[in-house]
Scaffold this active site. Structure first.
Site, PDB file in Angstrom:
ATOM      1  N   HIS A  18       0.851  -1.193   0.000  1.00 34.75           N
ATOM      2  CA  HIS A  18       0.000   0.000   0.000  1.00 34.75           C
ATOM      3  C   HIS A  18       0.886   1.242   0.000  1.00 34.75           C
ATOM      4  O   HIS A  18       2.115   1.150  -0.064  1.00 34.75           O
ATOM      5  CB  HIS A  18      -0.977  -0.024   1.182  1.00 34.75           C
ATOM      6  N   HIS A  21       3.971   1.523   2.293  1.00 29.67           N
ATOM      7  CA  HIS A  21       5.178   0.843   1.810  1.00 29.67           C
ATOM      8  C   HIS A  21       5.878   1.721   0.777  1.00 29.67           C
ATOM      9  O   HIS A  21       7.094   1.889   0.795  1.00 29.67           O
ATOM     10  CB  HIS A  21       4.827  -0.491   1.137  1.00 29.67           C
ATOM     11  N   CYS A 126      -2.891 -12.494  21.571  1.00 30.47           N
ATOM     12  CA  CYS A 126      -3.819 -12.101  20.501  1.00 30.47           C
ATOM     13  C   CYS A 126      -3.289 -12.637  19.179  1.00 30.47           C
ATOM     14  O   CYS A 126      -2.153 -12.360  18.794  1.00 30.47           O
ATOM     15  CB  CYS A 126      -3.966 -10.581  20.430  1.00 30.47           C
ATOM     16  N   CYS A 129      -2.493  -9.843  16.566  1.00 22.67           N
ATOM     17  CA  CYS A 129      -1.223  -9.149  16.800  1.00 22.67           C
ATOM     18  C   CYS A 129      -0.043 -10.111  16.705  1.00 22.67           C
ATOM     19  O   CYS A 129       1.101  -9.680  16.617  1.00 22.67           O
ATOM     20  CB  CYS A 129      -1.195  -8.518  18.197  1.00 22.67           C
ATOM     21  N   CYS A 144      -8.141  -7.129  23.165  1.00 29.00           N
ATOM     22  CA  CYS A 144      -7.018  -6.482  22.471  1.00 29.00           C
ATOM     23  C   CYS A 144      -7.533  -5.148  21.938  1.00 29.00           C
ATOM     24  O   CYS A 144      -8.538  -5.109  21.227  1.00 29.00           O
ATOM     25  CB  CYS A 144      -6.535  -7.366  21.317  1.00 29.00           C
ATOM     26  N   HIS A 147      -7.644  -5.254  17.996  1.00 29.33           N
ATOM     27  CA  HIS A 147      -8.527  -6.191  17.300  1.00 29.33           C
ATOM     28  C   HIS A 147      -9.883  -6.369  17.952  1.00 29.33           C
ATOM     29  O   HIS A 147     -10.737  -7.087  17.425  1.00 29.33           O
ATOM     30  CB  HIS A 147      -7.825  -7.540  17.141  1.00 29.33           C
ATOM     31  N   LYS A 301      -7.446   7.368   8.779  1.00 26.87           N
ATOM     32  CA  LYS A 301      -6.567   6.210   8.820  1.00 26.87           C
ATOM     33  C   LYS A 301      -6.984   5.263   7.695  1.00 26.87           C
ATOM     34  O   LYS A 301      -8.164   5.052   7.454  1.00 26.87           O
ATOM     35  CB  LYS A 301      -6.741   5.516  10.177  1.00 26.87           C
ATOM     36  N   LYS A 304      -9.106  -1.313   5.287  1.00 22.57           N
ATOM     37  CA  LYS A 304      -9.882  -2.054   4.293  1.00 22.57           C
ATOM     38  C   LYS A 304     -11.367  -1.791   4.473  1.00 22.57           C
ATOM     39  O   LYS A 304     -12.101  -1.651   3.502  1.00 22.57           O
ATOM     40  CB  LYS A 304      -9.599  -3.560   4.434  1.00 22.57           C
TER      41      LYS A 304
END
Ligand SMILES: [Zn+2]
Length: 507
Positions: A18, A21, A126, A129, A144, A147, A301, A304
């Site tokens: 993405h 990167h 988790c 993670c 978590c 998540h 942020k 997806k």
């Protein structure tokens, strides 16, 4: 000749690349190209992190053989070389035999130093993670925080690394800038994290039945290396740490690393665990860690579920590699968070690349054709241009040296604006009617300014750089910063108009 070794973090191959990167790769590429232009002997290493439970599960979901799955995903990252025009020298993959051999070698060194011991780990684990989460970091409902899922309680046998033993030495290295962390705020953040309590020992392996995809622990097949020894060791295995003979030369020549370029989320591992590992294994410490921020998408942020993940490939296909490189380097603060917005992308492209830069090149080349028969006129002493140019060159270098690529781009656009203003002030088209003998001098100054622009652009927009130098009849074969001296452009060279560098985008 100085050597310069820069590494990026290795990308985790559970998803496609993405924009975040792309940011890190382009920053790394600009920094290493800058050092090449300085005349340094450069090694630029990047690669992929291919082990772990998440990847194991992602491959199962796709009903793919796991090596085939990581091969497929790693290729998407290797392909960025062409897509973003990256001149990296090495691409390390953690599932390769070379890497596994090296990870085992450093483990063994640490074990022999008495720094790896067996213990029992009990905690909240988790899966998302892929790590244990301390009680205090769970949210109000015991989930978590990332998540929003209740972690499993796990108790298992692990090997531990005695990181606590090196805590003081790590702190000293950071405080004294022997290990330079840039920007300064990140250095302070790391020192706060170490605090008075110091760093604690870390779990260094997992049982094979929990972590079935990774590097086996030397002399204990029931355990697999946890991410620290597996992933962080890439910075040495990728340049031949475990190799022998000629293949070990790169390691001998380039270690210690000059810069580890990383995102802010993984600073604590690089400035903590990794430094401890190197001290334990008796290896020299890297000289610097440069930390960049995150890219948001349209002010939010990227995620997806929000559907706002920016795919760098789409932009490159539509607007070109250099437009993407320029946006990432000029618009995103180099060491802080920044935003990617479509509107801003077009604004920057049209105002700075198409208008300011494109027009300057176009105007100078066209006027040289019109008033000087398309040939570089006689040399001048550069009065009115030269002094400002040399100040800009110094500011540009200083920005690169302190990890401020945005600052370097701003200096460059300042030079471009200086050129445009010089044309507007001197009005060569008016002089051509009244005092034509004054025009060649002005055009030589402008052509020489463009030569500077072409050279200064080479780490940032390597293709554009060559195109500018070719149009003004300058040498573009081996661009070096030490040619940033006045008067290198030779009288009589042919100036050649070429296609427009950055055609305006109308949308
Ligand atoms: Zn989690």
């Amino acid at each position: 000749m100085n050597k310069f070794y820069l590494s990026t973090a290795i990308a985790y191959v559970n998803a496609a690349p993405h924009i975040g990167h792309a940011l890190e790769f382009v920053q790394a590429d600009a920094l290493t190209r800058y050092h090449r232009a300085k005349g340094d002997d450069v090694f630029f290493l990047t690669g992929t992190d291919e082990h772990g439970v998440k990847i194991f599960e992602a491959a199962q979901e796709k009903v793919m053989e796991i090596q085939a799955f990581v091969d497929m995903n790693a290729k998407q990252f290797e392909d960025l070389k062409g897509i973003l025009n990256l001149a990296y020298d090495g691409f390390v993959r953690t599932s390769s035999e070379h890497h596994k051999k090296g990870a085992k070698k450093i483990w063994t060194k640490m074990f022999e130093a008495g720094d790896i011991y067996k213990g029992t780990y009990k905690g909240n684990y988790c899966v998302g993670c892929e790590s244990f989460i301390p009680e205090k970091d769970l949210d109000g409902e015991g989930n978590c925080p990332m998540h929003k899922k209740k972690p499993k309680t796990l108790e298992e046998e692990n090997y531990f690394f005695k990181l606590s033993k090196y805590s003081d030495a790590i702190k000293k290295a950071i405080e004294s800038d022997k290990l330079l962390i840039l920007p300064e705020a990140r250095k302070n953040e790391m020192l706060n994290l170490i605090g008075d309590e110091g760093l604690k020992d870390v779990s260094f392996s997992r049982p094979k039945d929990v972590l079935p995809w990774g590097v086996s622990v030397p002399n204990d097949d029931s355990q697999v290396m946890y991410v620290w020894c597996d992933a962080l060791s890439n910075y040495i295995t990728g340049i031949g740490y475990a190799e022998e003979g000629e293949e070990a030369e790169t390691f001998k020549k380039f270690w210690p690393c000059d810069v580890h370029l990383i995102g802010k989320d993984i600073l604590r591992f690089h400035a903590g665990i990794w430094i401890g590992m190197l001290l334990s294994a008796g290896l020299e410490l890297p000289k610097a860690i440069y930390v960049h921020g995150f890219v948001t998408s349209e002010g939010q942020k990227m995620s997806k579920s929000l559907g706002n993940v920016v795919n760098p490939l789409e932009y490159v296909e539509k607007y070109g590699t250099e437009a993407m490189r320029y946006f990432l380097l000029k618009e995103i603060p180099t060491a802080d968070d920044g935003d990617f917005s479509h509107k801003r992308f077009l604004e920057i492209f049209n105002s700075e690349l198409a208008n300011s830069m494109g027009n300057l090149v176009n105007r100078v080349v066209m006027m040289t054709e019109r008033y000087c028969e398309g040939k570089v006129p006689a040399k001048t002493d550069g009065a009115g241009v030269y002094e400002q140019l040399m100040l800009s060159v110094e500011a540009y270098k200083a920005a690169f040296e302190r990890f401020d690529l945005k600052g370097a781009c701003e200096v460059l656009i300042g030079v471009v604006n200086l050129g445009n203003k010089y044309i507007d002030d001197k009005k060569p088209w008016a002089l051509a009617k009244e005092t034509p003998e004054l025009v060649p001098e002005i055009l030589y100054n402008l052509l020489e300014l463009l030569r500077f622009v072409g050279i200064l652009f080479s780490p940032i927009l390597p293709e554009c750089s060559v195109k500018i130098l070719k149009q003004i009849g300058a040498d573009s074969s081996d661009i070096k910063l030490d040619s940033l001296k006045w008067g290198a452009l030779e009288e009589g060279e042919n100036v050649q108009k070429a296609e427009v560098l950055f055609p305006r985008i109308e949308e």
